[in-house]
Scaffold this motif. Structure first.
Motif, PDB file in Angstrom:
ATOM      1  N   GLU A 103       0.820  -1.215   0.000  1.00 32.78           N
ATOM      2  CA  GLU A 103       0.000   0.000   0.000  1.00 32.78           C
ATOM      3  C   GLU A 103       0.847   1.255   0.000  1.00 32.78           C
ATOM      4  N   HIS A 104       2.141   1.098   0.193  1.00 28.93           N
ATOM      5  CA  HIS A 104       2.984   2.283   0.282  1.00 28.93           C
ATOM      6  C   HIS A 104       3.985   2.388  -0.860  1.00 28.93           C
ATOM      7  N   VAL A 105       3.961   1.415  -1.742  1.00 26.65           N
ATOM      8  CA  VAL A 105       4.958   1.398  -2.812  1.00 26.65           C
ATOM      9  C   VAL A 105       4.267   1.355  -4.166  1.00 26.65           C
ATOM     10  N   LEU A 142       7.867   4.849  -6.106  1.00 25.70           N
ATOM     11  CA  LEU A 142       7.367   5.859  -5.193  1.00 25.70           C
ATOM     12  C   LEU A 142       7.103   5.178  -3.867  1.00 25.70           C
ATOM     13  N   ILE A 143       7.638   5.751  -2.803  1.00 24.61           N
ATOM     14  CA  ILE A 143       7.380   5.181  -1.481  1.00 24.61           C
ATOM     15  C   ILE A 143       6.826   6.300  -0.616  1.00 24.61           C
ATOM     16  N   GLU A 146       7.476  14.482  -9.124  1.00 23.54           N
ATOM     17  CA  GLU A 146       8.410  15.453  -8.555  1.00 23.54           C
ATOM     18  C   GLU A 146       7.709  16.769  -8.237  1.00 23.54           C
ATOM     19  N   ASP A 147       6.888  17.242  -9.191  1.00 23.22           N
ATOM     20  CA  ASP A 147       6.206  18.518  -8.975  1.00 23.22           C
ATOM     21  C   ASP A 147       5.227  18.453  -7.815  1.00 23.22           C
ATOM     22  N   ALA A 148       4.750  17.252  -7.507  1.00 22.87           N
ATOM     23  CA  ALA A 148       3.823  17.113  -6.385  1.00 22.87           C
ATOM     24  C   ALA A 148       4.579  17.016  -5.065  1.00 22.87           C
ATOM     25  N   GLY A 149       5.893  17.137  -5.123  1.00 16.83           N
ATOM     26  CA  GLY A 149       6.680  17.128  -3.895  1.00 16.83           C
ATOM     27  C   GLY A 149       6.943  15.739  -3.338  1.00 16.83           C
ATOM     28  N   LEU A 150       6.679  14.722  -4.131  1.00 11.96           N
ATOM     29  CA  LEU A 150       6.893  13.356  -3.648  1.00 11.96           C
ATOM     30  C   LEU A 150       8.295  12.891  -3.995  1.00 11.96           C
ATOM     31  N   ILE A 151       8.704  11.848  -3.318  1.00 11.36           N
ATOM     32  CA  ILE A 151      10.045  11.345  -3.577  1.00 11.36           C
ATOM     33  C   ILE A 151       9.990  10.020  -4.308  1.00 11.36           C
ATOM     34  N   LYS A 152      10.766   9.989  -5.360  1.00 10.42           N
ATOM     35  CA  LYS A 152      10.817   8.780  -6.149  1.00 10.42           C
ATOM     36  C   LYS A 152      12.255   8.335  -6.160  1.00 10.42           C
TER      37      LYS A 152
END
Lengths: 85, 1037
Positions: free
Chosen positions: B410-412, B502-503, B533-539
């Motif tokens: 659920e987190h990946v 994406l985690i 990236e633009d959504a501020g998430l880390i990949k």
């Protein structure tokens, strides 16, 4: 029964695009009593000679006609295409 | 100008094969019309939401995030997110629908929507909504039932009756009935225009996409009633909407009320990281600190003050950015991989970081290589750092599974990749819709060398039709060309991004919708890497690099064969053998330094140290070459041009590359030195320039740059020149740390080739496709380096290539997998049934393996059974003859037909080679050109070795086998072709004119004769082609 003119009968129309008031067809003039329906068609753009873009109005006239007239949206000219009996 | 209307139902091109305009184009149009708010409601997904959100915010328009969902019960429904909670629910709903169905066929029920309806507003939908559809079918009760159900789910004020008027004959009636229904329900009405294109002219592209979606031509789609009758579904000025809805002004007013309530933010920077499970008593920061301290002592003996200071600085920045957990996540993944013997290393800007080096994520010492941490991460930067790691490709999946296991499904999620229309795919689909005949479509598609549909449009418009297809001049070429321009870049479908994972800390399903990927069991998020990236998430990019696997395999061979353990990760970087190979461009098979462009430059550059390899990797690519960066550098290096700097302040940053901006890190330093930018601002400048998505941002930065420069006393002309250099560089600049990490792998492969060639080539051949050259060139190079290459042999080969004793050295035995059309099952069977008992003869082979006859025939013709015949010459003819008389079956008795021994003529060398090329793709031990050599010599046609001896400007003839053909987009139509003969390689340069004249030959012939002018410059030889003919037209062996 309807009479159909596939090529469209040229009309001269008074009253403007949004609310035409009367038209002259084959020398006779007809006043529009009611616009019963209105729709637009835009198609066949891929065959430039046969492209169709028109606004169609189904109108009732004071001369007792129920007919379909349309404005060619490329040229702005008006035509009659069908008279319903 | 404000409008009394907000559009709440709008499709972008992310409604795949339906919407015709990009999210940005829609926002642009809305801004022009003075909209205060605009919704994006693509089908069953939020693919374009981040792009839309960013574009709208930049233009001062309120973005409303929504989707048009397809219900399993039938019909469409428009959902809009009102609150952040509503957004999470929308993601849950969309994910549930996608995962309950199959790829591209979601199954969403009202029940699912009911469970997650909080924070959402629902509109009753377009004519495909349940309610309007029922009314059109004159089923009033069904319409009321459906309306009631939705009213119950969403509640008063959160369910609206949606009315659309598109100048259709049934508009008036439907409007009246919907308004009546709303009154009955106590619900409000909202007007929408069900936008599918930004402007009226978008109708064409929309019709085209409809045809593609239904696999029909335009006339067919028209006849089938699949095309929308008119062109009214564009973003209209509010005055036009007012005319359309003049009897229902509240329908327009209510759109503003709905818009007013929606407040969603797509910046997830606070939700990005999983909580890393640190050991007892540690926080992420303290654990990171401890690991780095350990690494510091290991890698720096003694520990220098510089290293300590840099570490303290980096840890401070990392801590303030809240990224300690991120580093630990990556450290853990790399640690796992190594524990399983999976070779890996970090790449990209992360190699600028000392922390990454100390954690063994990246392999290069940033202090030694003068790297710049701020290129990776800087204080106050609003962009997320990117850590990409390369893993041995064949074992990457194990690492991916580890991540899923470690953090939970659920987190990946895997990041998606949007595949857009390019030249060939566009031409096929568009021409088909325009009812072009299939063979014409085929020819047109093949005739296009360009990648972009836009360039294809130009080619076609430029008269391709006239020249190549005079018979079809009546076809609509002009329209084809116009539509190709419009479809260029339009999303076609989604695929998985190669390694982006994406985690998240929060359940992924509340941040971005998920859907099935094509790979079974794999789930993908609906955003691509830019949106993530633009959504501020880390990949984190977990990439596969076959070369790493090849290195690992070579090391294993060396261990087995020679008992030597090469410490490949700690090689001294000054091996003369390595630099000697580079200087003579002897680099076939070596990572990053083997391409034709590289080989052309190496003799001129004469790399002497590791830093030179770093520059070579960064600089020698088509981009910088065409951008006129490489030649100035080479000239300065050779002392033909003085080293100069636009401004003295540039010298510290640019001295290492003789005054030329090569690396992105240098661009940052230049911006800092000349304009006084902070590292974060400088990096922003660099990114804006290279991303080339916002010209407005760049213009703003130029102003800022000029202001800073002038404030530092730099004169205007110099400042303009420096900015121009930065801009010119921006497109081609390479990240130095990435170049350094790759240069290290290049060095490792060069080292292996120089000192352990047999092991090296064997590993490379086992990992194809790999690198620049096909296997046939690799084996030619191996042979020229004294490593014999032996045919696949049923008695000696495994499936993969192996090393064998051969006279006094080692040879490579080609594996059975190199026999074309010999499937894995057959390969395994041969090896297993051979066991430790070699096959004695053909009969023995057939009986033990029971392979189908055609497979045995192929093996014979490929030379894999040569040793099963007693005839030395004519083995293959003999074996084929035997096979004909041999009878064997899966079960039962074998019946032999006695075979008369017959003396058969040997195959000519040409026939033998022909079979080998057909079945192996190559002719080990021989080169097909050797067959022609005598005849060619008689005619004065040169070999590759003879070509090297010719003087510059002489016109000569050569002949060879085509091994590489390249047409780099930046080369303006010039084609680079490499020919091979038994002595080596030859490089041809073919101008566009010559190419056009001989295009058929160049596309189809594998053996060529070429007349051309010799170009001999500083040890590099090229042939500028004048005439080209297929070999065989003039001569035959």
């Amino acid at each position: 029964m309807t009479r159909l003119w596939p090529e469209g009968e040229p009309l001269k129309v008074w009253g403007g695009e949004e609310s035409p008031v009367a038209f002259v067809w084959q020398g006779a003039s007809h006043r529009i009593l009611e616009v019963c329906n209105r729709w637009r068609v835009h198609t066949c753009w891929w065959e430039p000679d046969q492209a169709i873009w028109r606004e169609c109005l189904k109108v009732a006239t004071d001369t007792g006609l129920l007919c379909l007239i349309y404005r060619d949206l490329f040229s702005g000219s008006w035509f009659l295409s069908r008279v319903y009996d | 100008m404000t409008t009394g209307y907000a559009e709440l139902h709008c499709h972008s091109s992310f409604s795949l094969l339906d919407g015709a305009s990009s999210p940005e184009a829609l926002v642009e149009r809305a801004a022009m019309l003075g909209y205060v708010a605009l919704a994006l409601t693509d089908h069953d997904g939020l693919y374009g939401a981040v792009r839309f959100w960013g574009a709208a915010k930049a233009r001062g328009i309120k973005p409303i995030i929504g989707a048009e969902v397809t219900l399993a019960e039938g019909g469409h429904l428009t959902l809009l997110a009102e609150t952040q909670h509503g957004y999470a629910n929308l993601c849950r709903i969309l994910s549930a629908g996608q995962l309950a169905g199959q790829k591209r066929q979601p199954r969403l029920t009202l029940e699912t929507i009911d469970r997650h309806a909080g924070g959402l507003t629902c509109l009753s939908g377009c004519r495909q909504g349940v309610i309007p559809a029922a009314l059109l079918a004159k089923d009033g009760p069904a319409a009321r039932r459906a309306a009631g159900a939705l009213w119950d789910i969403f509640g008063p004020g959160r369910f609206w009756i949606e009315i659309q008027r598109h100048y259709l004959p049934t508009d008036a009636r439907l409007t009246a009935e919907l308004a009546e229904l709303a009154r009955w329900l106590g619900a409000g009405v909202v007007a929408t225009n069900n936008v599918h294109y930004a402007e009226r002219s978008g109708q064409r592209l929309h019709d085209l996409l409809t045809c593609i979606r239904h696999h029909m031509t335009l006339p067919e789609a028209l006849a089938g009633g699949l095309l929308h009758p008119n062109s009214e579904r564009f973003l209209k000025p509010s005055q036009e909407m007012a005319i359309l809805f003049h009897g229902l002004p509240q329908a327009l007013r209510n759109t503003l009320e709905v818009a007013e309530r929606c407040q969603v933010c797509l910046d997830f920077s606070s939700q990005r990281l999983p909580i890393f499970p640190t050991p007892e008593g540690h926080t992420p920061e303290s654990y990171l600190y401890a690991l780095c301290e350990q690494g510091l002592r290991r890698k720096f003996d003694p520990v220098t003050p510089q290293a300590e200071a840099q570490l303290a600085h980096e840890l401070g920045v990392i801590q303030r950015a809240g990224l300690a957990g991120y580093f630990l996540v990556v450290w853990d993944i790399v640690r796992f991989a190594r524990s399983q013997g999976i070779r890996c290393q970090g790449r990209g800007s992360a190699a600028n970081s000392l922390v990454a080096y100390l954690l063994d994520i990246t392999p290069v010492d940033p202090l030694r290589h003068h790297l710049l941490f701020e290129r990776f991460l800087s204080e106050g930067a609003h962009t997320m750092p990117d850590i990409d790691v390369d893993f041995a490709a064949d074992r990457r999946e194990e690492v991916i599974q580890y991540v899923y296991g470690r953090y939970g499904e659920e987190h990946v999620g895997m990041v998606c990749n949007v595949v857009t229309y390019r030249a060939r795919s566009a031409v096929r689909d568009v021409a088909k819709a325009l009812a072009f005949p299939p063979d014409v479509i085929d020819q047109v598609a093949k005739a296009l060398d360009t990648r972009s549909a836009e360039a294809a449009a130009e080619t076609i418009q430029g008269g391709l039709s006239e020249a190549e297809f005079p018979a079809s001049s009546s076809l609509p070429w002009r329209i084809l060309s116009e539509l190709l321009r419009e479809i260029d870049g339009v999303p076609r479908h989604l695929s998985i991004h190669v390694g982006g994972m994406l985690i998240t800390a929060a359940p992924l399903v509340e941040v971005v919708p998920l859907e099935w990927a094509t790979m079974p069991g794999r789930v993908v998020v609906q955003w691509d890497k830019d949106s993530v990236e633009d959504a501020g998430l880390i990949k984190i990019d977990l990439l596969g690099l076959r070369t790493l696997g090849a290195i690992e395999e070579a090391l294993a061979h060396i261990r087995e064969q020679q008992g030597v353990a090469v410490d490949i990760d700690h090689l001294p970087l000054d091996d003369p053998a390595v630099y000697a190979m580079l200087q003579r461009a002897d680099t076939v098979g070596c990572f990053q330094v083997e391409s034709r462009a590289q080989a052309q430059m190496q003799p001129q550059m004469q790399p002497r140290c590791f830093e030179d390899i770093v520059v070579e990797v960064a600089l020698i690519r088509p981009g910088p070459i065409q951008g006129n960066m490489v030649h100035p550098y080479l000239r300065r290096r050779q002392g033909l041009e003085p080293v100069s700097y636009a401004h003295a302040a540039l010298e510290p940053a640019l001295a290492e590359t003789l005054g030329i901006i090569v690396f992105q890190e240098q661009a940052i330093r230049v911006a800092m030195a000349v304009a006084g930018f902070t590292p974060a601002e400088a990096d922003l400048l660099r990114r804006a320039m290279s991303r080339s998505r916002s010209e407005t941002a760049m213009a703003a930065l130029q102003k800022h740059f000029m202001a800073g420069a002038l404030a530092r006393g730099v004169d205007e002309a110099t400042a303009i020149e420096v900015f121009r250099q930065l801009a010119a560089f921006a497109e081609f600049g390479f990240c130095k740390s990435h170049a350094a990490a790759f240069a290290l792998v290049a060095y490792q492969t060069l080292y292996l080739k120089a000192h352990f060639p047999a092991a090296f080539y064997c590993a490379i051949l086992n990992r194809q496709p790999l690198g620049f050259y096909p296997p046939k060139v690799i084996i030619g190079d191996a042979q020229r380096h004294g490593v014999p290459v032996l045919h696949p042999d049923v008695n000696h080969s495994l499936a993969a290539c192996t090393l064998e004793r051969y006279t006094s050295s080692k040879a490579i035995r080609l594996g059975l997998r190199y026999v074309h059309s010999l499937g894995e099952a057959w390969q395994t069977r041969i090896v297993e049934r051979r066991g430790s008992q070699p096959f004695g003869d053909l009969q023995n082979f057939c009986r033990r393996t029971r392979l189908p006859r055609p497979v045995v025939e192929n093996l014979i013709r490929a030379g894999a059974t040569d040793n099963l015949s007693h005839q030395h010459n004519g083995a293959r003819r003999d074996l084929l003859w035997q096979l004909g008389g041999l009878s064997y079956q899966e079960e039962g008795l074998d019946l032999d037909v006695p075979v008369e021994p017959v003396a058969l003529p040997a195959l000519s060398l040409a026939e033998r080679l022909g079979w080998e090329v057909e079945l192996l793709g190559m002719a080990p031990g021989n080169h097909v050109m050797a067959l022609y050599r005598e005849v060619l010599r008689e005619q004065g046609i040169l070999s590759s070795r003879e070509l090297c001896e010719q003087r510059d400007g002489k016109v000569v003839w050569v002949a060879g086998l085509v091994v590489v053909q390249q047409r780099p987009p930046s080369a303006k139509g010039v084609v680079f072709t490499t020919l091979e003969d038994e002595e080596g390689l030859m490089n041809l340069i073919i101008s566009p004119g010559v190419y056009a004249r001989y295009v058929r030959t160049l596309r189809t012939a594998s053996l060529l004769i070429v007349e051309g002018t010799v170009q001999q410059q500083r040890g590099v030889v090229n042939l500028l082609a004048l005439q080209v003919a297929p070999l065989g037209a003039r001569t035959d062996p």
